[in-house]
Design a protein around this motif. Structure first.
Motif, PDB file in Angstrom:
ATOM      1  N   ARG A  30     -51.527  80.035  22.774  1.00  0.00           N
ATOM      2  CA  ARG A  30     -50.770  79.107  22.080  1.00  0.00           C
ATOM      3  C   ARG A  30     -51.633  77.879  22.071  1.00  0.00           C
ATOM      4  NH1 ARG A  30     -45.841  79.484  26.609  1.00  0.00           N
ATOM      5  NH2 ARG A  30     -44.903  80.964  25.739  1.00  0.00           N
ATOM      6  N   ARG A  31     -52.556  77.566  22.934  1.00  0.00           N
ATOM      7  CA  ARG A  31     -53.614  76.407  22.596  1.00  0.00           C
ATOM      8  C   ARG A  31     -54.313  76.698  21.373  1.00  0.00           C
ATOM      9  NH1 ARG A  31     -55.792  75.854  28.754  1.00  0.00           N
ATOM     10  NH2 ARG A  31     -53.660  75.255  29.807  1.00  0.00           N
ATOM     11  N   MET A  32     -54.761  77.820  21.121  1.00  0.00           N
ATOM     12  CA  MET A  32     -55.500  78.184  19.980  1.00  0.00           C
ATOM     13  C   MET A  32     -54.849  77.951  18.735  1.00  0.00           C
ATOM     14  SD  MET A  32     -58.609  79.014  20.789  1.00  0.00           S
ATOM     15  CE  MET A  32     -59.094  79.816  19.266  1.00  0.00           C
ATOM     16  N   ASN A  33     -53.325  78.447  18.694  1.00  0.00           N
ATOM     17  CA  ASN A  33     -52.537  78.244  17.366  1.00  0.00           C
ATOM     18  C   ASN A  33     -52.195  76.701  17.179  1.00  0.00           C
ATOM     19  OD1 ASN A  33     -52.269  80.723  17.067  1.00  0.00           O
ATOM     20  ND2 ASN A  33     -50.487  81.049  18.292  1.00  0.00           N
ATOM     21  N   ILE A  34     -52.246  75.937  18.216  1.00  0.00           N
ATOM     22  CA  ILE A  34     -51.994  74.501  18.088  1.00  0.00           C
ATOM     23  C   ILE A  34     -53.121  74.036  17.683  1.00  0.00           C
ATOM     24  CG2 ILE A  34     -51.675  72.366  19.648  1.00  0.00           C
ATOM     25  CD1 ILE A  34     -49.639  74.168  21.339  1.00  0.00           C
ATOM     26  N   MET A  35     -54.508  74.321  18.128  1.00  0.00           N
ATOM     27  CA  MET A  35     -55.706  73.649  17.488  1.00  0.00           C
ATOM     28  C   MET A  35     -55.907  74.122  16.100  1.00  0.00           C
ATOM     29  SD  MET A  35     -57.929  74.318  21.162  1.00  0.00           S
ATOM     30  CE  MET A  35     -59.430  73.734  20.067  1.00  0.00           C
ATOM     31  N   GLU A  36     -55.485  75.202  15.919  1.00  0.00           N
ATOM     32  CA  GLU A  36     -55.738  75.562  14.432  1.00  0.00           C
ATOM     33  C   GLU A  36     -54.815  74.890  13.326  1.00  0.00           C
ATOM     34  OE1 GLU A  36     -54.914  79.807  14.354  1.00  0.00           O
ATOM     35  OE2 GLU A  36     -56.764  80.440  15.068  1.00  0.00           O
ATOM     36  N   THR A  37     -53.653  74.889  13.796  1.00  0.00           N
ATOM     37  CA  THR A  37     -52.731  73.781  12.956  1.00  0.00           C
ATOM     38  C   THR A  37     -53.172  72.349  13.161  1.00  0.00           C
ATOM     39  OG1 THR A  37     -51.204  73.578  14.876  1.00  0.00           O
ATOM     40  CG2 THR A  37     -50.547  75.121  13.477  1.00  0.00           C
ATOM     41  N   VAL A  38     -53.641  71.702  14.165  1.00  0.00           N
ATOM     42  CA  VAL A  38     -53.933  70.574  13.993  1.00  0.00           C
ATOM     43  C   VAL A  38     -55.146  70.372  13.276  1.00  0.00           C
ATOM     44  CG1 VAL A  38     -55.354  68.617  15.522  1.00  0.00           C
ATOM     45  CG2 VAL A  38     -53.355  69.972  16.174  1.00  0.00           C
ATOM     46  N   TYR A  73     -52.802  86.814  34.914  1.00  0.00           N
ATOM     47  CA  TYR A  73     -53.783  87.012  33.720  1.00  0.00           C
ATOM     48  C   TYR A  73     -53.144  87.087  32.310  1.00  0.00           C
ATOM     49  CZ  TYR A  73     -57.793  88.574  31.001  1.00  0.00           C
ATOM     50  OH  TYR A  73     -58.724  88.644  30.103  1.00  0.00           O
ATOM     51  N   LYS A  74     -52.131  87.801  32.301  1.00  0.00           N
ATOM     52  CA  LYS A  74     -51.503  87.741  30.763  1.00  0.00           C
ATOM     53  C   LYS A  74     -50.644  86.591  30.441  1.00  0.00           C
ATOM     54  CE  LYS A  74     -50.526  92.652  30.577  1.00  0.00           C
ATOM     55  NZ  LYS A  74     -49.337  93.821  30.960  1.00  0.00           N
ATOM     56  N   ALA A  75     -50.187  85.837  31.696  1.00  0.00           N
ATOM     57  CA  ALA A  75     -49.537  84.419  31.203  1.00  0.00           C
ATOM     58  C   ALA A  75     -50.688  83.522  30.801  1.00  0.00           C
ATOM     59  CB  ALA A  75     -49.018  83.923  32.517  1.00  0.00           C
ATOM     60  N   LEU A  76     -51.841  83.416  31.500  1.00  0.00           N
ATOM     61  CA  LEU A  76     -53.105  82.757  30.957  1.00  0.00           C
ATOM     62  C   LEU A  76     -53.355  83.076  29.570  1.00  0.00           C
ATOM     63  CD1 LEU A  76     -55.112  82.749  34.305  1.00  0.00           C
ATOM     64  CD2 LEU A  76     -53.911  80.726  33.531  1.00  0.00           C
ATOM     65  N   GLN A  77     -53.121  84.218  29.303  1.00  0.00           N
ATOM     66  CA  GLN A  77     -53.912  84.710  27.952  1.00  0.00           C
ATOM     67  C   GLN A  77     -52.745  84.169  26.949  1.00  0.00           C
ATOM     68  OE1 GLN A  77     -54.104  89.079  27.787  1.00  0.00           O
ATOM     69  NE2 GLN A  77     -56.103  88.893  27.885  1.00  0.00           N
ATOM     70  N   VAL A  78     -51.452  84.289  27.133  1.00  0.00           N
ATOM     71  CA  VAL A  78     -50.478  83.708  26.457  1.00  0.00           C
ATOM     72  C   VAL A  78     -50.414  82.208  26.181  1.00  0.00           C
ATOM     73  CG1 VAL A  78     -48.051  83.245  26.171  1.00  0.00           C
ATOM     74  CG2 VAL A  78     -48.756  85.547  26.876  1.00  0.00           C
ATOM     75  N   SER A  79     -50.860  81.491  27.239  1.00  0.00           N
ATOM     76  CA  SER A  79     -51.014  80.007  27.068  1.00  0.00           C
ATOM     77  C   SER A  79     -52.355  79.771  26.443  1.00  0.00           C
ATOM     78  CB  SER A  79     -51.063  79.362  28.488  1.00  0.00           C
ATOM     79  OG  SER A  79     -52.124  79.852  29.422  1.00  0.00           O
ATOM     80  N   ASP A  80     -53.381  80.470  26.528  1.00  0.00           N
ATOM     81  CA  ASP A  80     -54.467  80.329  25.930  1.00  0.00           C
ATOM     82  C   ASP A  80     -54.427  80.416  24.444  1.00  0.00           C
ATOM     83  OD1 ASP A  80     -56.042  79.610  27.969  1.00  0.00           O
ATOM     84  OD2 ASP A  80     -57.021  81.518  28.211  1.00  0.00           O
TER      85      ASP A  80
END
Length: 161
Positions: free
Chosen positions: A100-108, A91-98
């Motif tokens: 990261r995705r949110m950070n990438i989406m914010e930069t885009v 679950y924690k690994a999924l949270q970390v990957s989510d």
């Protein structure tokens, strides 16, 4: 002789009957279940009194318990148990990957916003250049209708600024 023949027939018939009884007692269809306790009441005496404990001759099911499948309540309880360490880590690994995705989406998204702002500035610069050309046009060579149109364009330019 007749008596011997009849005796032979009777013994053969008895052996056939005993063989049938033996088949009935060993065949699963006719065999009595060994682990089932009777819930029927039996009469103890000719007076009509019944026993409370049931048939005491049959063995009870305490000897061996039959294996039964899990019920729905047990399955639900199993699902509601506390999470194991492996599941928590997953679950924690999924949270970390989510994250990261949110950070990438914010930069885009930021890059797209900057791109839109840049295009808007370019359009404003082109519009200002066109407005300047309209202001600097020589009106001496224009006829009356062209001068009226030019005057309306100048009014629009002044109103927008």
């Amino acid at each position: 002789m007749k008596v011997l023949r009849n005796l032979d027939r009777v013994t053969m018939r008895l052996s056939e009957i005993s063989g049938a009884v033996q088949i009935w007692t060993t065949h699963p269809k006719w065999r009595k279940p060994a682990t089932s306790a009777s819930s029927k009441r039996t009469k103890l005496s000719s007076s009509g009194a019944y026993s409370l404990e049931g048939n005491n001759d049959t063995p009870t099911s305490d000897d061996c318990e039959p294996v039964r499948p899990k019920g729905t309540k047990t399955a639900k309880r199993k699902g509601k148990r506390k999470a194991t360490a492996a599941k928590v880590e997953e679950y924690k690994a999924l949270q970390v990957s989510d994250l990261r995705r949110m950070n990438i989406m914010e930069t885009v998204n930021e890059i797209h916003q900057k791109d839109i702002e840049t295009r808007q500035r370019e359009l404003e610069a082109k519009q200002a250049e066109m407005d300047l050309q309209v202001i600097l046009v020589d009106t001496t060579k224009m006829n009356d209708t062209q001068r009226k149109i030019h005057a309306k364009l100048l009014e629009k330019i002044m109103a927008s600024n």
